[in-house]
Structures are given as structure tokens and as C-alpha cells.
Design an enzyme around this catalytic site. Sequence first.
Site, PDB file in Angstrom:
ATOM      1  N   ASP A 474      52.432  21.835  19.825  1.00  0.00           N
ATOM      2  CA  ASP A 474      51.805  21.326  21.045  1.00  0.00           C
ATOM      3  C   ASP A 474      50.316  21.683  21.079  1.00  0.00           C
ATOM      4  O   ASP A 474      49.867  22.619  20.421  1.00  0.00           O
ATOM      5  CB  ASP A 474      52.513  21.892  22.269  1.00  0.00           C
ATOM      6  CG  ASP A 474      52.411  20.978  23.483  1.00  0.00           C
ATOM      7  OD1 ASP A 474      51.770  19.910  23.377  1.00  0.00           O
ATOM      8  OD2 ASP A 474      52.972  21.317  24.535  1.00  0.00           O
ATOM      9  N   GLU A 477      44.093  20.078  20.691  1.00  0.00           N
ATOM     10  CA  GLU A 477      42.991  19.114  20.879  1.00  0.00           C
ATOM     11  C   GLU A 477      41.701  19.773  21.349  1.00  0.00           C
ATOM     12  O   GLU A 477      40.691  19.095  21.519  1.00  0.00           O
ATOM     13  CB  GLU A 477      43.396  18.044  21.908  1.00  0.00           C
ATOM     14  CG  GLU A 477      44.672  17.304  21.595  1.00  0.00           C
ATOM     15  CD  GLU A 477      45.896  17.917  22.242  1.00  0.00           C
ATOM     16  OE1 GLU A 477      46.968  17.302  22.162  1.00  0.00           O
ATOM     17  OE2 GLU A 477      45.769  19.026  22.847  1.00  0.00           O
ATOM     18  N   ASP A 538      51.776  13.226  27.311  1.00  0.00           N
ATOM     19  CA  ASP A 538      52.255  13.373  28.689  1.00  0.00           C
ATOM     20  C   ASP A 538      52.130  12.066  29.469  1.00  0.00           C
ATOM     21  O   ASP A 538      51.222  11.890  30.295  1.00  0.00           O
ATOM     22  CB  ASP A 538      51.477  14.479  29.392  1.00  0.00           C
ATOM     23  CG  ASP A 538      51.654  15.832  28.703  1.00  0.00           C
ATOM     24  OD1 ASP A 538      52.637  15.981  27.954  1.00  0.00           O
ATOM     25  OD2 ASP A 538      50.818  16.715  28.914  1.00  0.00           O
TER      26      ASP A 538
END
Length: 796
Positions: A474, A477, A538
Amino acid sequence: MKSSKALLLWLVWVWAWSSGLVASAGNPPLPLLNDPLDVSADFQDFSNTYFLADKLTEFDPATARGKVLYRRARYFTRHAFNNTLAGVKPVEPNEFPTTEYEADPVLPFQLEFVSARTVRVRMPTGPQFAKAESLMLAGPVPKDTTWRYGRVEGGHCYSNAHGAVIVRENPWRLELRDAAGRLLTQTHHLQDNSMTFTPILPFCFVRRAADYSRSVAAVFTLSPGEKIFGCGESFTEFNKRGQRVMLWTDDSNGTQNETMYKPVPFFLSSRGYGMFVHSSGPITFDFGRYFSGINSIMLGDDELDLFVFLGAPKDILAEYTALTGRSPMPPLWSFGLWMSRCTYFSEAQVREVAARLRANRIPCDVIHLDTGWFETDWRCDYEFSKTRFADPAKMIADLKAQGFRISLWQLPYFTPQNRLFGELVQKNLVVRDAKGNLPYEDAVLDFSNPAAVEWYQAKLAKLLELGVGAIKVDFGEAAPLNGLYASGRTGFYEHNLYPLRYNKAVAEITRKVTGENIIWARSAWAGSQRYPVHWGGDAESTDQGMAATLRAGLSLGLCGFTFWSHDVGGFISRPSADLYLRWLAFGALSSHMRCHGTAPKEPWEYGQETMSRAREIIELRYRLMPYIYAQAAASAQRGLPMLRALFVEYPDDPGAWCVDDEYLFGTDILVAPLLHEGERARAVYVPPGTWIDYQTGKTYGAGWHKIEAGRLPIIMLVRDGAAVPHIALAQSTSQMDWSALELVVFAARAERARGLVCLPSDNKLLEVVLEKTGDTFALVGTPLAAKVRLNVQARP
């Protein structure tokens, strides 16, 4: 009361405006941490100096190397009839001593012929002292000898059976042509501005006044009707023509804005070419947004390293993935359902979910534990909570015996409260700032540091050795732009590479410990397709979020990513039962399928009726597992996406280039999700040929049709002449009997049928062929006779 409230709102707005938080004319909003870095402003700055590619001064046809003269220019304004325009024009040098610096530099230009369809263009703007192995490329760049040289009027031509590259001398110009000689695109020269009053910045590089760094603008033409696709997992409109796309990895915080978890500096054109910008710096593509006929590729990099591919979409993807790598085959169990939410907090809860899945006969292969398996939620220390997980090893072993694998969430950021924070800083395994401190409050693991990778992989290895099946990769970025990395570079070049390094580190330790190719990653860059699987982030739990997710998945697939998934029902909130089922059907016909989000996503949370319908949808996927697995193997071998834009298979059909809400699931199944609340029918564009409704048996020809969904809330059409392998239903892929498969033949007019079969026991991809005899189909040959009993059934 109302007036005082209005006054208060007005005062708040004035404060926000004066603080720069509200955009106004000449007062753009202040940048926020990790806002996408748009380099296009550097190419519109009056303080900068521009060097325009002007003419070829020398060229060696034998080596395809030469030099280009760049004319120095600056921005000036022109005013007429109460209208002011800004454009560039030549200027004198401003350096001193004048004897020491070139006013109009002459710099190297080189063509390299990589394959029969791929040409590399290299144009540095100055000396290149830094030499580093590229993480984006899968290996050494090959050389091809099929290109033949010929002198043409005013230039040099290299051609073969697939097309031609022409270098014009004065003005310097690079032309790309197809095999028939049709111009695909060419560079834009300052002289070409004579055709318009609109000032267009030509092919050039900029030298910034602020720091004397350089960046390249590779400017090419766009043709009328030309469409552009790719750029990574982009949530904006599918066709990028008319858009400005910023390539800077970012936590998108949703799926309906212009930022991207997975930007990729690659695109393909409906004209028959594609381009890959081999750089990790920030990049902005302007695909005709400023000027309709111009494609401006604006790099933060001081060197243009551009790979150009010629051919149809399949050809281009094959070439691009030969260069940057293809996805290896993930394990069979990963193609089953992943059940998750944000988050399960205890062993008891995990066991309860597993028990309810089996009790309710809902097939499932993976249970994912998100942020709550540590002692403190979100505080990643790679250890199970000792108060809520009594015996993690036994839990994992027990669940595996029931046909479940365990997936675990983690991230590479460490808060100051994390017990690992001090160790990481003390051992210098994190990104630093210019002073040697931390750029953020969190410590960010530096994946360019081999010692950091070794430390990190040791943590994951213990979990994988415990029996964990997959690691969720996860975030990733937000690598600091102003950070200093062990590689010796700053975040300007390391930020976009961070997801690739991150994906690689997890994938390699997983393969080393388990022998399997599987991660579950959110962020990516060019080359990350070598480390499957990636999911779409998401998404909003809305119809719009679902539609944008599909567009993004198709775009990512056009960048070499074979495998991709998404959070069924959206991540942000609880979907309606209707949306949940429609999205579940979309997920069942995706390469990988996961139910996940902040709200519960287990089918029983939506009532008995919804659970029964959800079970049918999931059962469809499990019965189709031989088709899914074989198409996965075929797609991985060729560098093609499993979720395939229609034009990949039908490039000569103009309509196929205009559809962004349907896809081909492998070669033989056309999928049209239902994207509106309460929708039970929709307009479907059917590509050439005859197609048969999987659920109803109705047949459709090419063109637009209004099609009613069958019992399941999705449209599924099967290509006439397809033999689709099925398997008996099981609650887990580990419980499937691959010794007996059913070949369901879909034939309306076809006299011959074909299908693919790939057995997990050996992963060999085989084609089965059947011929019509009377009213039935019979196998031609016995390619699987010793291993599998094939029962042939014709679709009524």
C-alpha cells in the site's frame, strides 16, 4: 441570525482568498505537499531561455548519429487590437565571457534501431555524466538489423516492412511513417508556426533562470481524428486527446480526479504508433489541449530518451512489454475471491469470516487483513498483535487447510510513535533532506539503499515463512521530492521510481520464500507490470466511481499491465445493495477479484436476498476459472491486458476506438457492466462478428444494441466459435478437480470452435479445436487426453 452567519462565511472566504487558499486571477492556490509536479509552466516562463531544435549540422548514415543546432530564443509579447499574445523568437546570448559559452549549442542526436518495430531517439541537452542501470527496462536494449538506409531529398530515411523514420536536415525534422508511406506524426519546427496565429512552442529544451537546469519539450503533430490512450491508471476520460496529463505518482484519494497512483510515461495512438518516455522525472503530456494539432511531451529530464513503436495496438504492446517486461503468472489461488474490509482486528474475527464464508457456500480463496493486525491500528511494525492474535501460525495453517490464504497490509512509512522509527533513522535506512534530517514527520524507507531493502525484506520474510500468502503493497506515492536518496539522486528523479523499487522489493522476497509471483500493490511506474497484481485504489462507492475505475483499468492495461483489480463496491463508503451487486459482477469478470472498503463488504452484510445473488455471481467466476486461468496465461505471454479495450482486438473497427465502458475479458468474452442505479438493460456496442449472450443465448451482430441483462446484473457476450472451458464448482481453487473440464461451445454460425486450456499443474497453454458434426461439436485431436476428460457441450 442569517445575516451574521453570512458575514462569518464571507470573512472566512476573504481570509482564505488572502491566504492563497482560494484561486483567483493571478493568484493560484498554494501548492500542497506532494501535489503533482507540472513542468509545463517552465515552458511558458519569460525568465527562462529556450533552445529551439533548428537544423542538422552533421549526420553519419552508418551509425545514425549526428548533431542538431539549437537556436536560442526568449518569450516576447505581441499586442494587437486589445489582445496580447506571447511567443518565442531568437535572441542574443547573455553569458559572460562570451568566448566560453555557445550561443546556439550543437548537441548530439542519435537513432537506435531496437527491433523491426521499435526505434529509440536520444537527444541530450548537455553532457551526461551520470550512468545508472535503468529499473524501467527489463534488460539490455537489443539491436535490430532489418532497417535499410536510403538518401531522400533533404534528409535520410531508414525503412523496413513496418514503416520508416525520416530525418530532415534543414529544418531539422523527425518523421514517422507507416509501411504505406502515410505520415503518422512529425516534430514541430518554429517555421511551422507560419500556418497559425497561435504561438506554439516548437521542439526545444528550456534552461531555467532559477537554477540553470534543463528540460526537454519533444513536440509532435497530431492528426485530425487521432485518439490517444494510455498514460497509466488515469481516471479521466479514456481518450486523452484534448487533455493535459501530469505523470507524478500521487495518492489520488479517489478515482475521479486527474492525479494517479500509477502514472506510466507511455501512450499509443489510433494512427498506428506508440511512444515511451524513458525517464523517471516529472512529465507533462499536452495531447492537443493547448493546440489541437500538437502533442507536447514536456519532461523534467535534461535528456530525451524516447522509444517509438510502429504497428497496431497488439504490436505496440508486444514491443513495449518486450522492452519493459511482462507480467509473470500469479498463482492459481490469487484468481479466487479476496474477502476484506478496512479492517479485521482479531484472530476471532478472521476465523468467524472464514466460517461464515464456508457456511454460506460463498467461494473464496483469500482473507485479507488490512491495517488492524498490529498491536496499534495503522502502526506498521510487521508483527501480529499479541493481545488479539493468540497463535498467528496456527490460524494461518488452519485457514489454509480450509482453502484460504492470508494477505497482510503494510506500508513503508514509519510514524514517530512506531518502535522501528529510531532503528531506521539510526541505521540510515531512510530518505534524508538537504540538512540530513527527515523531510517529513514520518521516516520514509529508502528503497534505493540496498541495506534498507535487505532490512525490509527480512521483516517480510518472517511473515511469508509463517505461511502468509501475499503482502499488500500500500501507498508508495509520496517519496519526498526534496529528499536525498542513497542512489545519489533527489526526489526529482526518485519520486516516480519509488513505487517500482517498492513493488520489486516485495515481489522478489515473496518469490524467494514462496516461489510465487504475487503482491497486491496500489502504486506503480513503468516496469511495475513485472510485479503483479495491482489494484485501483480508493474508489468512491458511486456509479461514477465504478465507471471511472473501469476507464482507469482499461488505460492501465494499455500500458502493459496484464493483471489488475479494484475494490468491489468502492472503498470510501457503504454502497447500495444494487451497486454492490453490479460492481461484484464487474469484479467477477476482472483478472482478480477483491471485496474491500471502509464499510463491510461481506455479502451477508447486505441481507439474505443480496447474499444469494452475490453467491451466484461469485460462483460464475469459479466455474469460469479454467477460462480465466488460460486467458491469464495467454495474456501474460504476449504482454496483453486481461481487461482489454475493444480496439486491441478490433483495431480496424472505428467504433471500437470510441467505447470506454465495455471491455473484452480475454479474447472471447465481451463484458458491459451496468453502470447506473437500477439499470437492467443498456446500450452495448458489439464489435465485428456474431456474439452470443452468455446468459440468454440471444445472438447479436456488429453495431449498437439495447441488451437486457440476464439473471446476473451484467452483460456477457461470447464470440461465435469460442469454446469456453468450465470446471465443477468448488469453494476454493485448491478444491477444484482439474481432471474433468467442460468445454462449452458458443456457436451460432461457426462450424469450427477454438478455446484455450492451461492446467495449473504444468502451466502449459494449449489450444483445443472442435469441428461441427451434425448438431454437435467434436474435438479435433486429443491434446489433453492423458490429463483431462473434456466434456463438450453446445450452448443452447
